[in-house]
Design a protein around this motif. Structure first.
Motif, PDB file in Angstrom:
ATOM      1  N   GLY A 212      -3.424  -3.007  11.847  1.00 13.60           N
ATOM      2  CA  GLY A 212      -4.569  -2.415  11.847  1.00 13.60           C
ATOM      3  C   GLY A 212      -5.082  -1.358  11.737  1.00 13.60           C
ATOM      4  N   THR A 213      -4.357   0.026  11.369  1.00 11.09           N
ATOM      5  CA  THR A 213      -4.342   1.515  11.296  1.00 11.09           C
ATOM      6  C   THR A 213      -5.083   2.241   9.659  1.00 11.09           C
ATOM      7  OG1 THR A 213      -2.398   1.746  10.998  1.00 11.09           O
ATOM      8  CG2 THR A 213      -2.620   1.833  13.180  1.00 11.09           C
ATOM      9  N   GLU A 214      -4.902   0.818   8.707  1.00 18.12           N
ATOM     10  CA  GLU A 214      -5.375   1.619   7.579  1.00 18.12           C
ATOM     11  C   GLU A 214      -5.176   0.376   6.674  1.00 18.12           C
ATOM     12  OE1 GLU A 214      -2.299   3.961   5.562  1.00 18.12           O
ATOM     13  OE2 GLU A 214      -0.373   3.216   6.806  1.00 18.12           O
ATOM     14  N   PHE A 215      -6.560   1.092   5.655  1.00 12.08           N
ATOM     15  CA  PHE A 215      -7.529  -0.001   5.285  1.00 12.08           C
ATOM     16  C   PHE A 215      -7.275   0.027   3.720  1.00 12.08           C
ATOM     17  CE2 PHE A 215      -8.956   0.981   9.429  1.00 12.08           C
ATOM     18  CZ  PHE A 215      -8.834  -0.656  10.361  1.00 12.08           C
ATOM     19  N   THR A 216      -7.807  -0.466   2.933  1.00 12.00           N
ATOM     20  CA  THR A 216      -7.799  -0.770   1.650  1.00 12.00           C
ATOM     21  C   THR A 216      -9.828  -0.099   1.095  1.00 12.00           C
ATOM     22  OG1 THR A 216      -9.283  -2.788   1.418  1.00 12.00           O
ATOM     23  CG2 THR A 216      -6.868  -3.327   1.866  1.00 12.00           C
ATOM     24  N   ASP A 217      -9.187  -0.230  -0.337  1.00  6.12           N
ATOM     25  CA  ASP A 217     -10.539   0.731  -0.921  1.00  6.12           C
ATOM     26  C   ASP A 217     -12.141  -0.193  -0.914  1.00  6.12           C
ATOM     27  OD1 ASP A 217      -8.417   2.193  -1.634  1.00  6.12           O
ATOM     28  OD2 ASP A 217      -7.766   2.347  -3.566  1.00  6.12           O
ATOM     29  N   HIS A 218     -11.868  -0.851  -0.401  1.00  5.82           N
ATOM     30  CA  HIS A 218     -12.863  -2.066  -0.958  1.00  5.82           C
ATOM     31  C   HIS A 218     -13.352  -2.326   0.619  1.00  5.82           C
ATOM     32  CE1 HIS A 218     -11.566  -0.828  -4.346  1.00  5.82           C
ATOM     33  NE2 HIS A 218     -13.140  -0.738  -5.213  1.00  5.82           N
ATOM     34  N   MET A 219     -14.656  -3.122   0.495  1.00  2.00           N
ATOM     35  CA  MET A 219     -14.502  -3.705   1.899  1.00  2.00           C
ATOM     36  C   MET A 219     -16.106  -4.525   1.205  1.00  2.00           C
ATOM     37  SD  MET A 219     -16.935  -1.014   4.675  1.00  2.00           S
ATOM     38  CE  MET A 219     -18.234   0.268   3.930  1.00  2.00           C
ATOM     39  N   PHE A 220     -16.493  -5.670   2.155  1.00  2.00           N
ATOM     40  CA  PHE A 220     -17.856  -7.031   1.522  1.00  2.00           C
ATOM     41  C   PHE A 220     -19.084  -6.392   2.557  1.00  2.00           C
ATOM     42  CE2 PHE A 220     -20.307 -10.584   1.787  1.00  2.00           C
ATOM     43  CZ  PHE A 220     -20.340 -10.870   0.808  1.00  2.00           C
ATOM     44  N   ILE A 221     -20.468  -6.386   1.642  1.00  2.00           N
ATOM     45  CA  ILE A 221     -21.325  -6.038   2.763  1.00  2.00           C
ATOM     46  C   ILE A 221     -22.819  -7.594   2.487  1.00  2.00           C
ATOM     47  CG2 ILE A 221     -23.394  -4.823   4.554  1.00  2.00           C
ATOM     48  CD1 ILE A 221     -21.320  -2.445   3.439  1.00  2.00           C
ATOM     49  N   MET A 222     -22.805  -7.480   3.291  1.00  2.00           N
ATOM     50  CA  MET A 222     -24.230  -8.756   3.150  1.00  2.00           C
ATOM     51  C   MET A 222     -25.117  -8.414   4.376  1.00  2.00           C
ATOM     52  SD  MET A 222     -23.851 -12.812   2.230  1.00  2.00           S
ATOM     53  CE  MET A 222     -23.390 -13.479   3.757  1.00  2.00           C
ATOM     54  N   ASP A 223     -25.973  -8.244   3.984  1.00  2.00           N
ATOM     55  CA  ASP A 223     -27.761  -8.641   4.922  1.00  2.00           C
ATOM     56  C   ASP A 223     -28.162  -9.628   5.229  1.00  2.00           C
ATOM     57  OD1 ASP A 223     -27.500  -5.224   5.298  1.00  2.00           O
ATOM     58  OD2 ASP A 223     -27.609  -5.362   3.517  1.00  2.00           O
ATOM     59  N   TYR A 224     -28.578  -9.970   6.261  1.00  2.00           N
ATOM     60  CA  TYR A 224     -29.549 -11.021   6.676  1.00  2.00           C
ATOM     61  C   TYR A 224     -30.895  -9.890   7.332  1.00  2.00           C
ATOM     62  CZ  TYR A 224     -31.728 -14.516   9.577  1.00  2.00           C
ATOM     63  OH  TYR A 224     -32.451 -15.884  10.092  1.00  2.00           O
ATOM     64  N   GLN A 225     -31.599 -11.107   6.620  1.00  2.00           N
ATOM     65  CA  GLN A 225     -33.064 -10.081   7.480  1.00  2.00           C
ATOM     66  C   GLN A 225     -33.856 -12.043   7.897  1.00  2.00           C
ATOM     67  OE1 GLN A 225     -34.679  -7.024   8.161  1.00  2.00           O
ATOM     68  NE2 GLN A 225     -36.249  -8.640   9.181  1.00  2.00           N
ATOM     69  N   GLU A 226     -34.870 -11.381   9.173  1.00  2.00           N
ATOM     70  CA  GLU A 226     -35.187 -12.499   9.532  1.00  2.00           C
ATOM     71  C   GLU A 226     -36.504 -13.715   8.519  1.00  2.00           C
ATOM     72  OE1 GLU A 226     -34.569 -14.253  11.802  1.00  2.00           O
ATOM     73  OE2 GLU A 226     -35.689 -16.595  12.191  1.00  2.00           O
ATOM     74  N   GLY A 227     -36.556 -14.778   8.279  1.00  2.00           N
ATOM     75  CA  GLY A 227     -37.521 -14.769   7.300  1.00  2.00           C
ATOM     76  C   GLY A 227     -37.393 -14.403   5.264  1.00  2.00           C
TER      77      GLY A 227
END
Lengths: 356, 356
Positions: free
Chosen positions: B25-40
């Motif tokens: 858990g100390t090194e991370f890859t080149d990409h990440m996934f993100i998704m947002d939530y907004q009420e409504g």
């Protein structure tokens, strides 16, 4: 001053909000205080900077393992223009007790208060003066080392932000309706109930929402082991007037040691009103209600100061307290504490600290 | 594919770590996934972007009230080059149970798995292949609306990051020494013990540190009400071999429903080994030890898969289990689960999901 903080002034100050429409915790001032901690180096680089976003690695401990804590207090401007804090050293001391429980490094208590003073001073124009408004001060610490795995973080940020606020409950001193929670538990012996850490609050949301759905504004928590001793109201301390005695739960591990709670007890003692910190069962309260001895109930906390309770529901028992109206003891406590906080009443207790 | 995620490739890919010195858990890859939530509006704008810092308002809910949750699973590359996930739909289902408890909005379970697949696919070169290594997948959700006050957030981010990892315990399958915790409590009925939320982990740090100081690697938790039923080992599920039966705590609210736990039970049943999910007191375990019937103990979890226990300390009783060596059942479970996960053994259970 013993502590030197660098100051970067905000070149784009915001428009101050209308004091008549202020809500709680939605607007923030022009500056914030930040200080970093690195294992081996300690706390360092205390600085006041323009209020703005934090940039954190997505693996920061706070996002995954909630190693975080917060405090809350208020600044008021008195009619003669003094800026007053209410018992800020108690927040500093509680911070260190919370830090100990959460494995967050200790923080110098004078530095904690001096940082608040320095920040409030620079944003003093943000303190609203309308009755019931204040500048809410939110010191908090987040663990921001980037790693996955369960151990204490080696890096932290101590941050203070300020928010001009209106009353926490929109209804002000209107008595609230409470539901006695018998399914969810807030805290248990050996847990984090007496610490001011984020996890306690996240865990409480579900019970609060279910109470709302039943038509109640807040919940009265029972203890986690026997499910019979009364503990807190939502995120505030709970007080009951039974006969001629005011009772509240003792600080034995599951109760947040509220600063308003401490002040309530001190004022009651000073006024010669009987007050006891003792374990009290919900059955004793129901019986007192049936006997006509359950006179008043109120919650105490920094956000609302004193919040009277007009109705308490436990299973099939619907208790209407003092005809659903604010009682004399709650009113007197509110007037006294709010009076001292705002400089309207003389501070016989030596509780206020002036920001000069 | 049913779900479309936008992809922004990282123009500056990092050097991949040496598989021989990988930690957890100390090194991370080149990409990440993100998704947002907004009420409504709901969850929207799922995207793969270069791994990098998050920018959040200092008043974001996650920093103050810990409204946050996480999951953990692993991807392996088989000898014939297939990329395998282990039971990812169970993580998706548990996410929604945790979300319900924490008042976080539900997430489409297929979308959850497809997002993992899409991200693992783009960073598939990061999956290490040395024995005991894996690509650890960390989906998590944080509440990031900016306000102070205790209510559910109206905005969230669902994020997935990837970390190439070595063994969680540096000693690998070396048996650990455990201390039976009788002061701190991990979970209680009505609390958040069965949810995978940050607050549970922050609350556990202190007990873990005190056990370390006494010379133990981990703790065995007892229940919060009676302080006698065995619950979990640190952040893993606990299994005891007593006589010819394997026992583990039942999922009655305080136990994390581990996916490895579920797999262990299924494999034991398939192999015809007696296994029971039942409440077991520490006194029963001590008595079994005295009677020579306490044969093995091990913990199960995603990070370590199976972690044998060689010594268990409860008050004055120091129990050396199986001469401090890994037992036959723990070894067989490790070989079977790790074998299925890495594609070395045939997946009779239908547990692996290939990333194509």
């Amino acid at each position: 001053m013993k502590y030197e903080f660098s100051i970067t002034k905000n070149p784009n100050p915001k428009k101050k909000p209308d004091p008549d429409t202020l809500r709680f915790g939605t607007e923030f001032t022009d500056h914030m205080f930040i200080m970093d901690y690195q294992e081996g180096e300690g706390w360092h680089d205390g600085r006041i900077v323009p209020y703005g976003p934090l940039s954190l690695d997505p693996a920061a401990v706070v996002f995954h393992y909630a190693q975080e804590m917060f405090e809350g207090l208020k600044a008021y401007k008195s009619e003669d223009g003094r800026v007053l804090l209410f018992r800020p050293y108690m927040n500093a001391q509680r911070t260190n007790r919370t830090n100990d429980r959460l494995c967050i490094p200790q923080i110098d208590e004078d530095l904690f208060v001096e940082a608040i003073k320095a920040l409030v001073k620079i944003d003093a124009d943000w303190i609203p003066q309308k009755e019931g408004t204040a500048l809410y001060i939110r010191p908090f610490i987040i663990a921001d080392e980037a790693f996955l795995g369960v151990r204490r973080s080696n890096h932290y940020k101590f941050i203070i932000i300020l928010s001009p606020v209106g009353p926490y409950y929109v209804g002000g001193l209107t008595p609230t309706k409470l539901y006695v929670e018998d399914k969810y538990v807030r805290a248990t012996d050996g847990g984090t109930g007496e610490a001011k850490c984020g996890g306690n609050y996240a865990a409480s949301l579900k019970a609060q929402e279910e109470a709302h759905a039943k038509g109640y504004e807040q919940i009265l928590w029972l203890d986690g082991v026997h499910r019979k001793y009364v503990e807190e109201v939502g995120t505030s301390n709970a007080f009951f007037v039974i006969g001629d005695e005011v009772v509240t739960a003792p600080l034995d591990g599951t109760i947040l040691p509220g600063i308003t709670r401490n002040s309530v007890i001190a004022i009651l003692k000073k006024k010669g009103i009987k007050v006891a910190e003792r374990k009290t069962t919900i059955d004793e309260i129901v019986q007192a209600y049936k006997d006509g001895k359950f006179k008043e109930m109120f919650a105490s906390g920094t956000a609302a100061v004193i919040s009277p309770v007009g109705e308490l529901r436990y299973k099939d028992e619907d208790m209407i307290i003092n005809n659903g109206e604010i009682g004399p003891i709650a009113q007197e406590l509110y007037d006294t504490i709010y009076g001292i906080q705002t400089g309207k009443l003389p501070d016989d207790m030596g509780w206020t600290v002036e920001v000069k």
